[in-house]
Design a protein around this motif. Structure first.
Motif, mmCIF file in Angstrom:
data_model
loop_
_atom_site.group_PDB
_atom_site.id
_atom_site.type_symbol
_atom_site.label_atom_id
_atom_site.label_comp_id
_atom_site.label_asym_id
_atom_site.label_seq_id
_atom_site.Cartn_x
_atom_site.Cartn_y
_atom_site.Cartn_z
ATOM 1 N N LEU A 25 3.223 56.371 57.312
ATOM 2 C CA LEU A 25 4.080 57.503 56.976
ATOM 3 C C LEU A 25 3.977 57.833 55.488
ATOM 4 C CD1 LEU A 25 7.171 56.703 59.223
ATOM 5 C CD2 LEU A 25 5.417 58.456 59.588
ATOM 6 N N GLY A 26 3.780 56.816 54.656
ATOM 7 C CA GLY A 26 3.534 57.053 53.234
ATOM 8 C C GLY A 26 2.257 57.842 53.020
ATOM 9 N N LEU A 27 1.254 57.579 53.861
ATOM 10 C CA LEU A 27 0.011 58.345 53.801
ATOM 11 C C LEU A 27 0.289 59.823 54.076
ATOM 12 C CD1 LEU A 27 -3.412 57.433 55.206
ATOM 13 C CD2 LEU A 27 -2.397 59.586 55.901
ATOM 14 N N LEU A 28 1.101 60.098 55.099
ATOM 15 C CA LEU A 28 1.428 61.497 55.402
ATOM 16 C C LEU A 28 2.179 62.158 54.249
ATOM 17 C CD1 LEU A 28 2.555 61.240 59.142
ATOM 18 C CD2 LEU A 28 0.389 62.115 58.230
ATOM 19 N N LEU A 29 3.085 61.415 53.629
ATOM 20 C CA LEU A 29 3.848 61.977 52.515
ATOM 21 C C LEU A 29 2.964 62.242 51.296
ATOM 22 C CD1 LEU A 29 7.058 59.766 52.736
ATOM 23 C CD2 LEU A 29 6.899 62.224 53.226
ATOM 24 N N HIS A 45 2.231 56.970 47.210
ATOM 25 C CA HIS A 45 3.243 57.141 48.256
ATOM 26 C C HIS A 45 3.163 56.024 49.301
ATOM 27 C CE1 HIS A 45 3.652 61.090 46.424
ATOM 28 N NE2 HIS A 45 4.773 61.223 47.096
ATOM 29 N N MET A 46 1.941 55.621 49.631
ATOM 30 C CA MET A 46 1.779 54.530 50.596
ATOM 31 C C MET A 46 2.349 53.224 50.040
ATOM 32 S SD MET A 46 -2.037 55.307 52.078
ATOM 33 C CE MET A 46 -2.005 54.010 53.321
ATOM 34 N N LEU A 47 2.065 52.949 48.774
ATOM 35 C CA LEU A 47 2.554 51.705 48.174
ATOM 36 C C LEU A 47 4.076 51.707 48.026
ATOM 37 C CD1 LEU A 47 -0.214 51.061 45.495
ATOM 38 C CD2 LEU A 47 0.235 49.726 47.565
ATOM 39 N N LEU A 105 8.348 67.593 39.528
ATOM 40 C CA LEU A 105 9.603 67.390 40.252
ATOM 41 C C LEU A 105 9.373 67.141 41.737
ATOM 42 C CD1 LEU A 105 11.935 70.025 38.569
ATOM 43 C CD2 LEU A 105 12.103 67.544 38.428
ATOM 44 N N THR A 106 8.470 67.893 42.342
ATOM 45 C CA THR A 106 8.197 67.701 43.769
ATOM 46 C C THR A 106 7.558 66.336 44.005
ATOM 47 O OG1 THR A 106 7.941 70.075 44.070
ATOM 48 C CG2 THR A 106 7.035 68.672 45.789
ATOM 49 N N THR A 107 6.659 65.933 43.145
ATOM 50 C CA THR A 107 6.052 64.611 43.275
ATOM 51 C C THR A 107 7.110 63.519 43.112
ATOM 52 O OG1 THR A 107 3.939 65.438 42.447
ATOM 53 C CG2 THR A 107 4.286 63.058 42.349
ATOM 54 N N GLY A 108 7.988 63.668 42.122
ATOM 55 C CA GLY A 108 9.068 62.692 41.927
ATOM 56 C C GLY A 108 9.978 62.605 43.139
ATOM 57 N N ALA A 109 10.321 63.765 43.707
ATOM 58 C CA ALA A 109 11.159 63.779 44.904
ATOM 59 C C ALA A 109 10.428 63.155 46.086
ATOM 60 C CB ALA A 109 11.574 65.208 45.228
ATOM 61 N N GLY A 110 9.116 63.391 46.167
ATOM 62 C CA GLY A 110 8.323 62.792 47.240
ATOM 63 C C GLY A 110 8.281 61.280 47.144
ATOM 64 N N VAL A 117 11.822 56.325 53.387
ATOM 65 C CA VAL A 117 11.047 56.130 54.616
ATOM 66 C C VAL A 117 10.649 54.661 54.754
ATOM 67 C CG1 VAL A 117 8.844 56.700 55.748
ATOM 68 C CG2 VAL A 117 10.250 58.509 54.761
ATOM 69 N N GLY A 118 10.241 54.051 53.655
ATOM 70 C CA GLY A 118 9.889 52.633 53.690
ATOM 71 C C GLY A 118 11.069 51.759 54.078
#
Length: 151
Positions: A25-29, A45-47, A105-110, A117-118
């Protein structure tokens, strides 16, 4: 195999499922961020998802291992608070101010969502984790496309 069961109250297959779901799911994000050339993309995101799941699994293991000891007060919500704070700090690091405008900001929110999710995967709530991931992907991809089209 018995030694693996002693190390955790969850069977190894369940641990692998929870951690694998977090990484997937981190991969998708992170995929959209990666495709847009952002510094915090796929691997980040995966880590974050994987690490968040692992921290919660460790907390749940401690609670299970010490459940017979009445003198122990282990609170997994403190681990969750720590993950939220740490991931928030990591997300804040992706936000920069340059020439009067703010970027990242979008990256930080992601990254922050990846932590949530983790945690959901670590707890074994795959429905919640999947729904959050789905909503986040729609927000970033679909609404991002609409935002670019409008501007």
């Amino acid at each position: 195999m018995d030694s693996l069961l002693i190390a955790s109250h969850q069977p190894p297959a369940e641990l692998a499922l929870r951690l694998g779901a977090a990484a997937g799911l981190g991969l998708l994000l992170g995929l959209e961020r990666e495709l847009r050339g952002k510094a915090a993309g796929l691997r980040t995101h995966m880590l974050v998802c994987l690490g968040s799941a692992a921290f919660l699994l460790v907390a749940l293991h401690i609670v299970h291992a010490e459940s017979g000891d009445l003198g122990t007060s282990v609170d997994p919500s403190r681990v969750i608070q720590g993950v939220i704070g740490g991931v928030g700090f990591l997300g804040a690091g992706s936000i920069i101010q340059s020439r009067g405008s703010v970027h990242g900001l979008t990256t930080g929110a992601g990254i922050w969502i990846a932590g949530a999710v983790g945690l959901a995967c670590g707890f074994g709530d795959f429905v919640l984790a999947g729904l959050v991931t789905g909503f986040a992907v729609v927000i970033v991809v679909v609404l991002g496309f609409i935002e670019r089209w409008l501007l």
